[in-house]
Write a protein that holds these residues in place. Structure first.
Motif, PDB file in Angstrom:
ATOM      1  N   HIS A 139      -0.386 -28.375  46.861  1.00  6.82           N
ATOM      2  CA  HIS A 139      -1.333 -27.518  46.475  1.00  6.82           C
ATOM      3  C   HIS A 139      -1.639 -27.886  44.953  1.00  6.82           C
ATOM      4  N   ARG A 140      -0.578 -28.265  44.328  1.00  3.11           N
ATOM      5  CA  ARG A 140      -1.067 -28.737  42.822  1.00  3.11           C
ATOM      6  C   ARG A 140      -1.952 -29.751  42.861  1.00  3.11           C
ATOM      7  N   LEU A 185      -4.200 -30.714  44.970  1.00  4.57           N
ATOM      8  CA  LEU A 185      -5.698 -30.116  45.665  1.00  4.57           C
ATOM      9  C   LEU A 185      -6.192 -29.298  44.407  1.00  4.57           C
ATOM     10  N   GLU A 186      -5.342 -28.242  43.619  1.00  3.84           N
ATOM     11  CA  GLU A 186      -6.046 -27.702  42.443  1.00  3.84           C
ATOM     12  C   GLU A 186      -6.581 -28.521  41.343  1.00  3.84           C
ATOM     13  N   SER A 187      -5.662 -29.519  41.132  1.00  5.45           N
ATOM     14  CA  SER A 187      -6.036 -30.611  39.907  1.00  5.45           C
ATOM     15  C   SER A 187      -7.300 -31.261  40.107  1.00  5.45           C
ATOM     16  N   HIS A 188      -7.525 -31.513  41.497  1.00  3.54           N
ATOM     17  CA  HIS A 188      -8.658 -32.354  41.811  1.00  3.54           C
ATOM     18  C   HIS A 188      -9.809 -31.200  42.174  1.00  3.54           C
ATOM     19  N   GLU A 189      -9.659 -29.947  41.876  1.00  2.00           N
ATOM     20  CA  GLU A 189     -10.720 -28.794  42.054  1.00  2.00           C
ATOM     21  C   GLU A 189     -11.304 -28.996  43.651  1.00  2.00           C
ATOM     22  N   ILE A 190     -10.037 -29.221  44.810  1.00  4.59           N
ATOM     23  CA  ILE A 190     -10.262 -29.207  45.967  1.00  4.59           C
ATOM     24  C   ILE A 190      -9.649 -28.005  46.756  1.00  4.59           C
ATOM     25  N   LYS A 191     -10.553 -26.982  47.141  1.00  7.47           N
ATOM     26  CA  LYS A 191     -10.103 -25.708  47.583  1.00  7.47           C
ATOM     27  C   LYS A 191     -10.097 -25.956  49.244  1.00  7.47           C
ATOM     28  N   SER A 220     -12.655 -24.211  51.547  1.00  7.70           N
ATOM     29  CA  SER A 220     -13.867 -25.096  51.585  1.00  7.70           C
ATOM     30  C   SER A 220     -13.868 -26.238  52.635  1.00  7.70           C
TER      31      SER A 220
END
Length: 108
Positions: free
Chosen positions: A60-61, A63-69, A72
């Motif tokens: 999760h961290r 994905l968030e750090s690479h701005e992947i939601k 989507s």
């Protein structure tokens, strides 16, 4: 949850149990599927440490750090097996994985 699985887990666990193990750290994210079998073999009071929650938090961290939601992305589950395709499909259904692509290959 087969006798073969229980026998294999026993062969790994019994030496640890005889040595007085009181904690086990599961070293792979798929080992939690074996927790019910491990608990059948383990002595009372044995603590089992499951890495899955920590792995999920780290994923999760990242994905968030690479701005992947995740919302989507559409799930696309693909599995390859050299074993029983029907057995794999039943396991995936049990895990609530819907409409997976399952490919059967010859054993190596």
């Amino acid at each position: 949850h087969t006798e073969a699985t229980e026998g294999l887990i026993s062969s790994f666990m019994l030496p640890m149990v005889e040595a007085g193990v009181d904690q086990i750290v599961l070293g792979c994210t798929h080992y939690p599927f074996l927790i019910p079998v491990i608990k059948k073999i383990a002595p009372p009071g044995l603590t089992i440490h499951d890495p899955s929650p920590a792995v999920a938090r780290q994923a999760h961290r990242l994905l968030e750090s690479h701005e992947i939601k995740a919302a989507s992305l559409l799930p696309d589950h693909r599995f390859i097996t050299s074993g029983s395709e029907m057995r794999l499909r039943k396991m995936l259904e049990h895990l609530n994985i819907m409409n997976p692509t399952v490919t059967k290959v010859a054993p190596f």
